[in-house]
Design an enzyme around this catalytic site. Sequence first.
Site, PDB file in Angstrom:
ATOM      1  N   GLY A 256      41.243  38.584  42.090  1.00  0.00           N
ATOM      2  CA  GLY A 256      42.010  39.322  41.092  1.00  0.00           C
ATOM      3  C   GLY A 256      41.352  40.634  40.738  1.00  0.00           C
ATOM      4  O   GLY A 256      40.181  40.878  41.050  1.00  0.00           O
TER       5      GLY A 256
ATOM      6  N   GLY B 169      41.136  43.664  37.479  1.00  0.00           N
ATOM      7  CA  GLY B 169      41.411  44.057  36.108  1.00  0.00           C
ATOM      8  C   GLY B 169      41.443  45.562  36.007  1.00  0.00           C
ATOM      9  O   GLY B 169      41.318  46.274  37.005  1.00  0.00           O
TER      10      GLY B 169
ATOM     11  N   PHE C   7      39.221  47.441  34.743  1.00  0.00           N
ATOM     12  CA  PHE C   7      37.897  48.029  34.974  1.00  0.00           C
ATOM     13  C   PHE C   7      37.019  47.151  35.857  1.00  0.00           C
ATOM     14  O   PHE C   7      35.844  47.443  36.037  1.00  0.00           O
ATOM     15  CB  PHE C   7      37.178  48.258  33.642  1.00  0.00           C
ATOM     16  N   SER C   8      37.556  46.060  36.396  1.00  0.00           N
ATOM     17  CA  SER C   8      36.700  45.085  37.057  1.00  0.00           C
ATOM     18  C   SER C   8      37.386  44.424  38.247  1.00  0.00           C
ATOM     19  O   SER C   8      38.588  44.586  38.469  1.00  0.00           O
ATOM     20  CB  SER C   8      36.273  44.019  36.049  1.00  0.00           C
TER      21      SER C   8
ATOM     22  N   VAL D 260      37.516  40.476  40.115  1.00  0.00           N
ATOM     23  CA  VAL D 260      37.228  39.070  39.875  1.00  0.00           C
ATOM     24  C   VAL D 260      37.076  38.353  41.209  1.00  0.00           C
ATOM     25  O   VAL D 260      37.949  38.444  42.079  1.00  0.00           O
ATOM     26  CB  VAL D 260      38.334  38.401  39.031  1.00  0.00           C
TER      27      VAL D 260
ATOM     28  N   LYS E 185      33.560  37.852  37.093  1.00  0.00           N
ATOM     29  CA  LYS E 185      34.163  39.146  36.771  1.00  0.00           C
ATOM     30  C   LYS E 185      33.086  40.213  36.843  1.00  0.00           C
ATOM     31  O   LYS E 185      32.166  40.241  36.028  1.00  0.00           O
ATOM     32  CB  LYS E 185      34.784  39.091  35.372  1.00  0.00           C
TER      33      LYS E 185
ATOM     34  N   ASP F 267      45.538  42.411  24.365  1.00  0.00           N
ATOM     35  CA  ASP F 267      46.107  42.555  25.705  1.00  0.00           C
ATOM     36  C   ASP F 267      46.712  41.242  26.178  1.00  0.00           C
ATOM     37  O   ASP F 267      46.568  40.851  27.344  1.00  0.00           O
ATOM     38  CB  ASP F 267      45.038  43.031  26.698  1.00  0.00           C
TER      39      ASP F 267
END
Length: 428
Positions: free
Chosen positions: A79, A81, A83-84, A86, A100, A217
């Site tokens: 996955g 994000g 800013f990241s 996973v 993460k 969020d």
Amino acid sequence: MSSMMQVECKHVFLLVAILYIVQVDSRFPVMGLHSTGRAGSRCKILRLRGGEEQRRVQDDFIMGETQSLQSLQIGDVIGFGSFSTVHAGIGDGEIPVAVKRTRINSDDVVNLKRIEREISILGSLKHRNVVKLLHVMKEKGSHGEEVVSLVLERCLGGELFDFVNDFQTFHANGDRSWRRSNTTEVLTVKEEHIVKIIYHILVAVEYLHSQHVVHRDLKLENVMFEEPFNVDKEPVVKLIDFGFSREFGNERDMFTACGSTLYIAPEVLMAKETGLGYSSECDLWAVGVMSFILLCCKPPFSGPTSYDIGCAIKSGNYSYPDYALVSDEAKDFIAGLLELNPSKRLTARQALEHAWIRRYVPQEDEGWGRRIGKFLAVPRDSSKESCVGLSEGWEVSLGKWLRHMVPHWRASIRGRSKGLRSRVPVAG
């Protein structure tokens, strides 16, 4: 004189009862009385991907209580994000975890503060419906930048977003055909299943707000099933991705517009324009949007551009599609959450007590330990201003609670008092 002694006796009895409860009910942590964090934790020895040499990693972040980690294998990306990235991972005891990883430049103060806040908040949260932070580590990346990795429990059931995408058809009786991804298995999803999913989300949101944490969020992509969905089992979900979360007080003092366009609350969109700010009510708006999508497979507010979606959200106008049979109770529930005025919007507790939720999730006794825990809960910012309104109406609430609980622990208190009297000499 006798009336004064009677009042004092009542106060002493109340104090003894509270101390007794705090002492014996260790099953539930009493909010505000336990340690929430420590600084300068060190990661254990890690076994890194690709057979790299074992090494120690210094963790400079302030975080809550996390488990020690002896080994970790980092695998494929599962996955992304904002800013990241996973990754899938395997932790101690071959337990599946999610890792993460966020790259941070030393001069990126904003991103550094955001990740520090996420670690601090996630480390202090302990709830079945909130993803658990297991460990934190920090290392140097290939280009000299710092890479911060959050090792989290892994939810194996997938995102709520994928769950909605697997809906196939709507039936005249309101049921929905649902096909599990990459299979030919077709199940019938009823309104009852959707209610139970929303119930777990609300329980998590209520817990966050009781800890003075706002997620900011909430969306289908940030809610995951603990296990693959099964119509014959209770669907347990967990909130993930606390990158935009922060602590809040009693004032609407947040002005940053963050979150995802489809789920963002009107007061968040207009915070800087109006100068009024916003607070935790924005999470409940997002729950209303998720509820609508779960029932209708479409968002309540849409448009060709983000600007058009924002205008639709500010208007507060939405309608239900003809193909989805939605009960009047469900519509009333969603209307209470998609209320433009945040002061009139349902709280998480009010939403949990709504007739639509209670129709499928019977009211359960929380247990006396958790009741007194909620009563004793204090915000992390224990300043006088933050405590305003904390105990409003507490005499009535506590009185009802005591009348309900006295039969359960009166005998125990008498037993302890008897033992105490037998050990303490009485002058006479």
